[in-house]
Design a protein around this motif. Sequence first.
Motif, short mmCIF file in Angstrom:
data_model
loop_
_atom_site.label_atom_id
_atom_site.label_comp_id
_atom_site.label_asym_id
_atom_site.label_seq_id
_atom_site.Cartn_x
_atom_site.Cartn_y
_atom_site.Cartn_z
N PHE A 141 0.64 -1.01 -0.17
CA PHE A 141 -0.03 0.03 -0.05
C PHE A 141 0.75 1.36 -0.07
CE2 PHE A 141 -2.46 -3.28 1.91
CZ PHE A 141 -3.70 -3.04 1.49
N GLU A 142 0.35 2.36 -0.30
CA GLU A 142 0.77 3.70 -0.08
C GLU A 142 -0.20 4.42 0.81
OE1 GLU A 142 3.22 5.77 -3.71
OE2 GLU A 142 0.97 5.30 -4.05
N TYR A 143 0.42 5.14 1.72
CA TYR A 143 -0.26 5.79 3.13
C TYR A 143 -0.14 7.38 2.54
CZ TYR A 143 -0.24 1.41 4.74
OH TYR A 143 -0.20 -0.26 4.93
N LEU A 144 -1.25 7.98 2.78
CA LEU A 144 -1.41 9.77 2.63
C LEU A 144 -0.70 9.86 4.09
CD1 LEU A 144 -1.80 12.05 0.76
CD2 LEU A 144 -4.03 11.90 1.48
N VAL A 145 0.30 10.63 4.14
CA VAL A 145 0.87 11.19 5.34
C VAL A 145 0.69 12.71 5.65
CG1 VAL A 145 2.83 11.10 6.80
CG2 VAL A 145 2.54 9.31 5.30
N LYS A 146 -0.05 12.93 6.66
CA LYS A 146 -0.14 14.56 7.08
C LYS A 146 1.25 14.63 7.83
CE LYS A 146 -2.34 17.94 9.46
NZ LYS A 146 -1.58 18.40 10.22
N TRP A 147 1.86 15.91 7.73
CA TRP A 147 3.07 15.98 8.32
C TRP A 147 2.86 17.04 9.46
CZ3 TRP A 147 6.99 12.50 7.31
CH2 TRP A 147 6.94 12.25 6.16
N ARG A 148 3.55 16.82 10.63
CA ARG A 148 3.30 17.72 11.70
C ARG A 148 3.99 19.01 11.40
NH1 ARG A 148 2.16 16.53 16.54
NH2 ARG A 148 2.27 14.46 16.30
N GLY A 149 2.76 20.00 11.82
CA GLY A 149 3.12 21.52 11.45
C GLY A 149 2.64 22.01 10.16
N LEU A 150 2.13 20.94 9.37
CA LEU A 150 1.84 21.40 8.06
C LEU A 150 0.24 21.16 7.88
CD1 LEU A 150 4.82 20.02 5.75
CD2 LEU A 150 4.48 22.47 6.53
N GLU A 151 -0.10 21.61 6.83
CA GLU A 151 -1.84 21.47 6.57
C GLU A 151 -2.05 20.18 5.92
OE1 GLU A 151 -3.36 23.15 8.08
OE2 GLU A 151 -2.62 25.37 8.31
N TYR A 152 -3.33 19.93 5.67
CA TYR A 152 -3.89 18.68 4.83
C TYR A 152 -3.29 18.64 3.55
CZ TYR A 152 -6.17 16.61 8.91
OH TYR A 152 -6.42 16.22 10.12
N GLY A 153 -3.39 20.02 2.95
CA GLY A 153 -2.95 20.22 1.54
C GLY A 153 -1.41 19.95 1.09
N ASP A 154 -0.71 19.66 2.33
CA ASP A 154 0.71 19.40 2.16
C ASP A 154 0.88 17.85 2.30
OD1 ASP A 154 1.73 22.15 1.93
OD2 ASP A 154 1.03 22.43 3.86
N ALA A 155 0.00 16.90 2.50
CA ALA A 155 -0.02 15.60 2.88
C ALA A 155 0.64 15.09 1.50
CB ALA A 155 -1.19 15.06 3.34
N THR A 156 1.57 13.84 1.63
CA THR A 156 2.14 13.34 0.72
C THR A 156 2.00 11.84 0.65
OG1 THR A 156 4.22 13.46 1.85
CG2 THR A 156 3.71 15.08 0.31
N TRP A 157 1.65 11.08 -0.46
CA TRP A 157 1.70 9.66 -0.51
C TRP A 157 3.07 9.09 -0.32
CZ3 TRP A 157 -2.79 7.42 -0.53
CH2 TRP A 157 -3.78 7.90 -0.99
N GLU A 158 3.10 8.20 0.66
CA GLU A 158 4.30 7.54 1.05
C GLU A 158 4.18 5.80 1.11
OE1 GLU A 158 7.09 9.20 1.27
OE2 GLU A 158 6.28 11.39 1.36
N ARG A 159 5.38 5.17 0.73
CA ARG A 159 5.15 3.86 0.81
C ARG A 159 5.49 3.37 2.22
NH1 ARG A 159 6.89 0.79 -4.65
NH2 ARG A 159 6.86 -0.80 -3.30
N ALA A 160 5.26 2.27 2.81
CA ALA A 160 5.45 1.98 4.32
C ALA A 160 6.87 1.97 4.51
CB ALA A 160 5.08 0.43 4.66
N ASP A 161 7.77 1.61 3.74
CA ASP A 161 9.43 1.82 3.90
C ASP A 161 9.91 3.14 3.56
OD1 ASP A 161 9.41 1.74 1.35
OD2 ASP A 161 9.92 -0.43 0.97
N ASP A 162 9.10 4.23 3.42
CA ASP A 162 9.59 5.61 3.42
C ASP A 162 9.24 6.00 4.91
OD1 ASP A 162 10.12 5.74 1.01
OD2 ASP A 162 8.03 6.18 0.08
#
Length: 514
Positions: free
Chosen positions: A216-237
């Motif tokens: 799977f790929e996971y859409l990650v929300k990063w701390r301190g950033l907004e939902y529009g800055d979320a990025t798709w990451e693989r589990a081993d990222d």
Amino acid sequence: GGARGGSRASLPRAARNKNKRRGSSESNDGGYAESEDEDEEERVVVPKGKRGRAAGQVAMDLDEDNGGVDDAGDFGQAGDAEEEQAGAGDEGDRESEDDEDVIPGGRTRKQRRLDLARQQRTAEVEKILQYDPHKENGQGAFLVKFQGMSYRKAGWVPRNNLMQTRAQLSRNFLSKGVPIHPEEEDWLQAERIIQRRQLPPNRRPKGVGENSVHNFEYLVKWRGLEYGDATWERADDLRSDEAELITRYERFNTPPTPTQPIKFDAKTYQMPTFKNSRVLRDYQETAVRWMVSNYMANRNCMLGDEMGLGKTAQCIAVLESLRLVGGVQLPFLLVAPLTTLGHWQREIETWTDMNVVLYVGSAADRQICQKTEFYYPSASLPGGGRGGRRGHPLKFDALLISYETLLKEQSMLSSITFAAGVFDEAHKLKGATSSTRAAAQSLDLGWKLLLTGTPIQNHLGELWGILNVLDPEKYPSQEEFLDMFSGRSAALAEAANGTFAGDAAIKANAAGGG
């Protein structure tokens, strides 16, 4: 738009210092999305146009029916030689990766490097973070963030390359650009996973089970950033200590078994066990039981303790008691000033296992939040409801919003049934004709809890404004209220008995505020 020659940035791991954490930001009227930090020198200003494009891409990805991402479309197509190079020595490479700080069992180190280089080659440069004149044998290189990729995947691009493809951007940064250091922010820390999608078969690592997280790929929300800055990451990222975010995502996307709330004795019930060995002080537990008893009696109330006595912790304990002891499944709404929302989120997550969603940001950010954080997938809808719209139950236990968002999203919020609404700094509701007050009164709340250390700031009429929110039938007229209680603090205290906790300060203020 692509920038060739990028390589993975050697960025230090973000410091886990809570004092550095900033609250989420909302857009101002000047065309930028800014941090709410009052220190102007540390404020990072992100052009709204770029953020809007990123948020739009995330929204389009969420709207796609198919879960996979086409290799040639998003990341380019690797040639046979590249594939052979990535596969060479895979077994030995995999064996040497035990000490890597990533979720194990996925791609080899070489495969990850190849995938990253392929993404960077075809991605558009979103912004320049830093410039180092000593790199590339003294020719210089820019550290850049790529569109649709996280700050962890920032890369160095030779100056000559970027000057050819993004000349104006490069010149602007060299003349007046301010270096951005993501490692000094929280932008390298994954905060939560908000969506996942299945990888197509040709992008899955070999030898893993069908239900492996590496498929799977996971859409990650990063701390301190907004939902529009979320990025798709693989589990081993993700790093090994972030594996629990996947577990947390799966738990929050599994609907609970519908139950009916129960009545319980507020004076004798056993307090729930809080996370991290947190416990209430005696006076706080007394106040919590008083607030719970008001909930059981369907009586709105206000906690008027002074600053520093732990109103936040007491409020969280009340909601957790209703959820775990009383079996309340409808969600809670918490409205607070924008600058305090980050504190509220951290405290709720420190004390409890609630799924708390911070709903702020631009319209595009809020749209992404709604799509990913509000409702369960249609295939997993349970029979019972959790206060959702059109029969769709809600995933979150608590929704955190600012007073500004309350005004912007009044229509949507008023369509949701909440078990309780908590208003921090509730003196913001004192204006009898204010739009904020009208928006609060339009909400479908089973119970209201108001928090303020200053129920009276200038005159007794302000107290009426708050009491009218709590009980409009008992306090319908400001004029009658002032005629009855001006200069009569004892009578006021008797009339408000059961509505206030921590009302010693209220009595004193009422005596001098008539």
